[in-house]
Design a protein around this motif. Sequence first.
Motif, PDB file in Angstrom:
ATOM      1  N   ARG A 213       0.848  -1.188   0.000  1.00 28.34           N
ATOM      2  CA  ARG A 213       0.000   0.000   0.000  1.00 28.34           C
ATOM      3  C   ARG A 213       0.888   1.244   0.000  1.00 28.34           C
ATOM      4  NH1 ARG A 213      -2.383  -0.116   6.273  1.00 28.34           N
ATOM      5  NH2 ARG A 213      -0.478   0.645   7.303  1.00 28.34           N
TER       6      ARG A 213
ATOM      7  N   VAL B  55      -4.186   6.088   3.720  1.00 28.31           N
ATOM      8  CA  VAL B  55      -3.836   5.295   2.549  1.00 28.31           C
ATOM      9  C   VAL B  55      -4.134   6.073   1.273  1.00 28.31           C
ATOM     10  CG1 VAL B  55      -4.326   3.158   1.278  1.00 28.31           C
ATOM     11  CG2 VAL B  55      -4.227   3.139   3.777  1.00 28.31           C
TER      12      VAL B  55
ATOM     13  N   ASP C  28      -5.297   5.780  -2.181  1.00 29.42           N
ATOM     14  CA  ASP C  28      -6.049   4.802  -2.974  1.00 29.42           C
ATOM     15  C   ASP C  28      -5.949   5.041  -4.479  1.00 29.42           C
ATOM     16  OD1 ASP C  28      -7.106   3.246  -0.832  1.00 29.42           O
ATOM     17  OD2 ASP C  28      -8.547   4.847  -0.416  1.00 29.42           O
TER      18      ASP C  28
END
Length: 486
Positions: A318, A326, A328
Amino acid sequence: MTPLFPALSDDPSSRPALRFGERSLTYAELAAAAGAVAGRVRGAGRVAVWATPSLETAVGVVGVLLAGAAAVPLNPKSGDKELGHILSDSAPALVLAAPGAELPAPLRRLRRIDVDAGSGSDVRGGTGASAGAVDEEEPALVVYTSGTTGPPKGAVIPRRAIATTLDALADAWQWTEQDVLVHGLPLFHVHGLVLGVLGPLRRGGSVRHLGRFDTQGVTRELSSGATMLFGVPTMYHRIAEALPADPVLAKALAGARLLVSGSAALPVHDHERIAAATGRRVVERYGMTETLMNTAVRADGEARAGTVGVPLPGVELRLVEDDGSVVDALDGESVGEIQVRGPNLFTEYLNRPDATAAAFTADGWFRTGDVAVRDPDGYVRIVGRKATDLIKSGGYKIGAGEIENALLEHPAVREAAVTGEPDADLGERIVAWVVPADPESPPREGELADHVAGRLAPHKRPRVVRYLDALPRNDMGKIMKRALPS
């Protein structure tokens, strides 16, 4: 668990296993030689290995692993101070070396065992290649990091990490016992030792080590049965430079099944020069000492220049912001630090619980310190190290790697590195360190700034250009940005 090297115990044969220069061992001979080492080091705990690019190093490490002990590979170029720290920290019971090898003073205090890497009846004392049952979490290697921010730390790599990484690469690269690998990488580093020696042996294939890299050796081996080449960007740059005047090298590379680069980003310019001359594209993978391999361009995937492919089987990856959120977006632009989780990870930094704890998030992700973007299809493109290659300028987060690639496309630039330095207006300004192709006629600063702005975006242009005769590099060819002049 399954043995690390099934081919050593499953009916060892006359198939070639290792070749260093003119010296070689079949699987039967390697089983005997490594078995002899295993018999002498069993129960030793940690064993130092004087990791010269030699048959003895490979036999010694395999013997240590067969014995269920942990090998501590030592860089023969290390100074006495660094060696003293490593020996004090890892406390090996003994040291393995080639007969006649002169060891530095810090190692002379250890009990020494000379590795007999002779072939056939020359090997004595072999007791078979079986180590018995060894838990997969037991340490296999203690590999010391470069120590850029302090004394080197010993990354404890378990047997599980080696097995899972090599099996994941076998899946990604369709790597089988039919493959013959050629490389000239150092054997104190995970690229040369784990991938380059233990990888072929786990598959039941063979490795031909050049001893010292040169394009003539690459030509010779790829023209005589080798199927794969592992190298670092410096090696592929030398190949790219040699290709226009060396059609035999071009033909040899064109016949390879797989050309792999790692340990640092391969400049796009070198990718394209090699592809144009050979019709073959170099594939990249991404890993580090603490994680072994995380991603790779698959043999059945697109060999896209400037990317390191997709996560390997079993590896979670990630990107995160500075605040831990995070990233994305799969847009090829949104930058975040790479964090990984999976069975490929190391266990700990030896004797450093503080550093081990700091390296992981609360939910078990390893903080790599590398920054990257992800393309819409999930391909990872690394833009540099968070500490030295992520430049925050004028409200933008900019990766040094893409600017370096753009600079290398300029015909007057031989080498390039990009850093950031404080700027009262921008926060950080982009600085380009350039080695000119012609030192007598370096490219003008404005010319380079316009070149980058035209290829990327205006906010990514260098504000300062500094000229050097050469960039500082380590043994693996990585540019050491901390060693650039202040």
